[in-house]
Design a protein around this motif. Structure first.
Motif, PDB file in Angstrom:
ATOM      1  N   GLN A  97       0.821  -1.201   0.000  1.00  0.00           N
ATOM      2  CA  GLN A  97       0.000   0.000   0.000  1.00  0.00           C
ATOM      3  C   GLN A  97       0.862   1.261   0.000  1.00  0.00           C
ATOM      4  O   GLN A  97       0.558   2.229  -0.696  1.00  0.00           O
ATOM      5  CB  GLN A  97      -0.931  -0.020   1.217  1.00  0.00           C
ATOM      6  N   LEU A  98       1.942   1.199   0.780  1.00  0.00           N
ATOM      7  CA  LEU A  98       2.833   2.359   0.825  1.00  0.00           C
ATOM      8  C   LEU A  98       3.441   2.611  -0.561  1.00  0.00           C
ATOM      9  O   LEU A  98       3.508   3.743  -1.037  1.00  0.00           O
ATOM     10  CB  LEU A  98       3.933   2.143   1.868  1.00  0.00           C
ATOM     11  N   LEU A 143       0.779   4.042  -2.790  1.00  0.00           N
ATOM     12  CA  LEU A 143       0.543   5.472  -2.556  1.00  0.00           C
ATOM     13  C   LEU A 143       1.494   6.335  -3.374  1.00  0.00           C
ATOM     14  O   LEU A 143       1.122   7.396  -3.875  1.00  0.00           O
ATOM     15  CB  LEU A 143       0.709   5.801  -1.072  1.00  0.00           C
ATOM     16  N   LYS A 144       2.742   5.844  -3.489  1.00  0.00           N
ATOM     17  CA  LYS A 144       3.722   6.617  -4.266  1.00  0.00           C
ATOM     18  C   LYS A 144       3.422   6.545  -5.766  1.00  0.00           C
ATOM     19  O   LYS A 144       3.558   7.528  -6.481  1.00  0.00           O
ATOM     20  CB  LYS A 144       5.139   6.123  -3.963  1.00  0.00           C
ATOM     21  N   GLN A 172       0.571   8.876  -6.469  1.00  0.00           N
ATOM     22  CA  GLN A 172       1.056  10.258  -6.533  1.00  0.00           C
ATOM     23  C   GLN A 172       1.607  10.567  -7.926  1.00  0.00           C
ATOM     24  O   GLN A 172       1.295  11.601  -8.521  1.00  0.00           O
ATOM     25  CB  GLN A 172       2.149  10.424  -5.459  1.00  0.00           C
ATOM     26  N   ARG A 194      -1.265  10.617 -10.568  1.00  0.00           N
ATOM     27  CA  ARG A 194      -2.058  11.850 -10.491  1.00  0.00           C
ATOM     28  C   ARG A 194      -1.291  13.022 -11.068  1.00  0.00           C
ATOM     29  O   ARG A 194      -1.855  13.883 -11.733  1.00  0.00           O
ATOM     30  CB  ARG A 194      -2.447  12.134  -9.039  1.00  0.00           C
ATOM     31  N   LYS A 195       0.005  13.059 -10.797  1.00  0.00           N
ATOM     32  CA  LYS A 195       0.828  14.148 -11.333  1.00  0.00           C
ATOM     33  C   LYS A 195       0.810  14.128 -12.863  1.00  0.00           C
ATOM     34  O   LYS A 195       0.871  15.167 -13.510  1.00  0.00           O
ATOM     35  CB  LYS A 195       2.260  14.027 -10.823  1.00  0.00           C
ATOM     36  N   GLN A 244      -6.552  10.221 -13.538  1.00  0.00           N
ATOM     37  CA  GLN A 244      -7.434  10.248 -12.381  1.00  0.00           C
ATOM     38  C   GLN A 244      -7.494   8.854 -11.756  1.00  0.00           C
ATOM     39  O   GLN A 244      -8.136   7.956 -12.281  1.00  0.00           O
ATOM     40  CB  GLN A 244      -8.816  10.739 -12.797  1.00  0.00           C
ATOM     41  N   ALA A 245      -6.794   8.698 -10.651  1.00  0.00           N
ATOM     42  CA  ALA A 245      -6.641   7.374 -10.052  1.00  0.00           C
ATOM     43  C   ALA A 245      -6.983   7.412  -8.573  1.00  0.00           C
ATOM     44  O   ALA A 245      -7.015   8.463  -7.953  1.00  0.00           O
ATOM     45  CB  ALA A 245      -5.213   6.896 -10.238  1.00  0.00           C
ATOM     46  N   GLU A 246      -7.269   6.226  -8.023  1.00  0.00           N
ATOM     47  CA  GLU A 246      -7.547   6.094  -6.597  1.00  0.00           C
ATOM     48  C   GLU A 246      -6.874   4.839  -6.072  1.00  0.00           C
ATOM     49  O   GLU A 246      -6.490   3.955  -6.834  1.00  0.00           O
ATOM     50  CB  GLU A 246      -9.056   5.947  -6.347  1.00  0.00           C
ATOM     51  N   ILE A 247      -6.770   4.771  -4.746  1.00  0.00           N
ATOM     52  CA  ILE A 247      -6.295   3.544  -4.113  1.00  0.00           C
ATOM     53  C   ILE A 247      -7.401   3.096  -3.164  1.00  0.00           C
ATOM     54  O   ILE A 247      -8.111   3.935  -2.602  1.00  0.00           O
ATOM     55  CB  ILE A 247      -4.973   3.811  -3.357  1.00  0.00           C
TER      56      ILE A 247
END
Lengths: 458, 458
Positions: free
Chosen positions: B375-376, B379-380, B383, B386-387, B391-394
């Motif tokens: 998950q960590l 998350l990266k 990031q 998205r940059k 358009q993404a989600e976790i």
């Protein structure tokens, strides 16, 4: 003849105000969407049974109530009128009220639509709310809230994402801000450690005041509230903490090591700070034990954003709550959310003049015509310009040229195009830059090129 | 425990409904702006003195009134309670009401802000309005109006621009529509020619009914209303007109040649049709003498839009009025405006399924993780995605993979990315297309490329 006016505490928004406000709302919306929050809207009117008792006694008084339609007296118990009992009689003649915030309607929404929703449910909501507060500078009876919440997940990643949203929104708005972070569990741990687990509210209210009235007065108030002096004594080391986030958290680790809930709160805040560092959050985050916020329903993280360069209250705030939907019969749904204060953000941007150049003028060009024949030609030019993506207008009236120029000026339209008889014959028109006064003779493709070039210049 | 509900006639909007509605509102807004109309907003609450008497007796009854705050009975004349006189007592205990439409608040706005506004003033306004109507299918107590008006100019170019706006909005929405056009001055000319200039309202109401009940019944009704039989006889040629726009206008030119106002109306409508042709309007425009609309304040053009493929009432309508602001003490301001019926347009688009593919899903990718470490890492990745504008989600919880998949499915998210231990080591991830089931092994730049390619595909 009546002089037109609007109810006190409410506002009209003129085009230039609207365009600046839209810039703020659109920025917030874009970021919410980017992080996967989806929009919902709820009705302005809610049943009073939904609203009453959710905001405390004071809140109930501040609800705007809607008079029942039709012959409302017929169904009412009129004996209360004789006693002048407005509060109770109000409930005889009104069943609906205007929404007071977005949180309670959201809780009602989640419970009502629980079977249509996928959890974790990430929603945002940008709508006005109404409060019958005494209007004063910066406080309105109709104002907008911009809320983002996720319910149905207790993962701390959600807190992280809200922090990322805060960073990105204020980054886009070019505002320098500081995020204050706290955790209700730490406050509960403190209450536990000083032997007063039931007096959490008194303690947090006191802590909330420390910046405003100082340690001495806070202690005084606590003693007045009949907190035992030895408990108040035990509280002082918590209030006196100094240093950066790491040092404060270290101090608390020692002070709270025997409180399970306090230690849990510390672990949560450390995880959120760790995750923020890992994903590269640059926002200034200050762990602030005095941050308690008025609302009673927070159970974990508490956050609040302050503008660095303007003295104004919090411009964004939020936190985690564990039982928001419980009041509507759906227990054990954990959620976390933030709310942007659009009206205060608007005040800050106005004060620091942080708007991009374009924000107030949409129209780039006004076509000025000398007569009817020229106007017909102008209409066709206009059509071609709009097709090419140039936001243009024509003055509808065959007014004097000076009047048309004044109109362009007042509207802040940066260019005008003059169409006279010669221009029609030669298909070459005079384009005037209203700011510099520069004029150039251009054909239609030339005008389009010039205006598209200048898109960022003026 | 109370079962949560909302007041009858009001609606919640879920994310998928909101996204579809936003598509409509944004389309209309974009076109309004393109034509130089600027947004304003007015408060939900207006003083009752602003609203009462503007919508007829029936309208007054349908106003939602706000109960005065505090001890409202103190200031009220309570004798009315004994008489059960709800209507008069309501005015003792309420001073404010919810806006009933956007037109009266707009007139109030123009008069109140006359010194800040540049005329001609082109404004649009998209806000909810409230009516205590009996709720029924397609009729709500809270619904949205989308109005565009220009005041302070009587040029027919404004009518032309509204027609262009209508063409462009429905073109963008891919709806087939017909615009009906009429002119109140023609109707006035008819009233004059049959010798009953004072009975204009009776006549237009009758004409409005001709499609529904037929010529015979309309004649019957007019006689019942005690219109002289010879006047009714003179009216019949007007009601019996046949043919296309040109032929009808020709017939009317003869019938109305002795009426100054009638001839003026014909000239206006011909100019508008001429200008439309000149600038290349392709919209079907039908001159329709039976178009009168309920509102009494139109003085020139009257327009109404119908969907060709769905049996539903008018989806847009408007016209010219010469004295809207007169009620607030500012006479002689001519204006013309249209109002889009967002709720009906929404119904039509739903029925014909005319939404673009993307409209309901904003999020393109969900990152699925097997554990905390993944998950960590996720998350990266998130990031970075998205940059890059993806358009993404976790999924925030470390839920079972199947549960995470179901979540992606329910949300309509088209792609998922799997992050396990191997993926972290190799920096190569499994991207799965949720619709086709196709999987590919990709590095971060590959994922970004693939998703940006697919932007229009799914």
């Amino acid at each position: 003849m009546q002089k037109p006016a609007i109810p006190k505490g409410t506002r009209d928004f003129t085009p230039s105000e609207m365009l600046r406000r839209e810039y703020i709302f659109n920025t917030i919306k874009t970021v919410f969407k980017k992080y996967g929050y989806a929009p919902i809207e709820t009705p302005a009117m809610e049943n009073l049974s939904t609203l009453l008792g959710k905001y405390g006694e004071e809140g109930d008084k501040l609800l705007f109530k809607i008079l029942n339609s039709g012959d409302f007296l017929q169904k009412a118990d009129n004996t209360m009128v004789a006693n002048n009992d407005s509060t109770r009689f109000a409930l005889q003649i009104s069943e609906k009220g205007l929404r007071y915030d977005l949180t309670v309607p959201f809780a009602r929404f989640v419970v009502q639509h629980r079977n249509e929703i996928s959890f974790p449910f990430k929603r945002y909501q940008i709508q006005p709310v109404w409060r019958a507060d005494r209007p004063q500078k910066g406080r309105y009876r109709e104002f907008f809230q911009c809320d983002a919440d996720v319910v149905g997940s207790d993962a701390l990643i959600n807190e992280l994402e809200l922090i990322q949203i805060i960073e990105e929104v204020f980054g886009l708005l070019k505002m320098e801000v500081t995020l204050k972070l706290n955790n209700r569990k730490i406050l509960a741990g403190i209450a536990e450690m000083i032997g007063l687990p039931d007096r959490l509210t008194d303690i947090t209210v006191a802590i909330d005041k420390i910046e405003k009235i100082g340690l001495e007065k806070v202690v005084e108030e606590l003693l007045q509230k009949e907190l035992p002096p030895d408990s108040v004594q035990k509280l002082i080391p918590f209030l006196n903490m100094q240093g950066d986030n790491t040092r404060k958290l270290q101090t608390l680790k020692n002070l709270l090591k025997e409180s399970a809930i306090g230690s849990k709160g510390l672990e949560e805040i450390e995880t959120v700070l760790f995750l923020s560092r890992e994903v590269g959050v640059q926002l200034t985050i200050v762990f602030d034990l005095t941050l308690a916020r008025g609302l009673n329903y927070y159970t974990g993280a508490i956050m609040e954003v302050k503008a660095n360069d303007v003295a104004i209250g919090s411009i964004c705030g939020g936190g985690r709550y564990d039982n928001l939907t419980g009041i509507f019969g759906m227990p054990d749904v954990s959620g976390v959310g933030i709310s942007f204060g659009a009206d205060r953000i608007y005040d800050v941007l106005n004060q620091l003049n942080l708007y991009p150049d374009h924000v107030e003028t949409a129209t780039r060009l006004l076509i000025l015509c000398f007569g009817e024949k020229e106007q017909l030609h102008g209409l066709k030019l206009l059509q071609a310009l709009r097709k090419a993506g140039v936001q243009a207008e024509i003055h509808p009236d065959l007014a004097k040229l000076k009047k048309q120029m004044t109109y362009a000026n007042n509207r802040g339209i940066p260019f005008v195009l003059l169409v006279g008889e010669d221009e029609i014959t030669s298909n070459t028109y005079t384009l005037k830059n209203m700011q510099s006064g520069d004029q150039s003779q251009l054909t239609l493709p030339g005008i389009i090129e010039k205006l598209n070039q200048n898109e960022d210049a003026i």
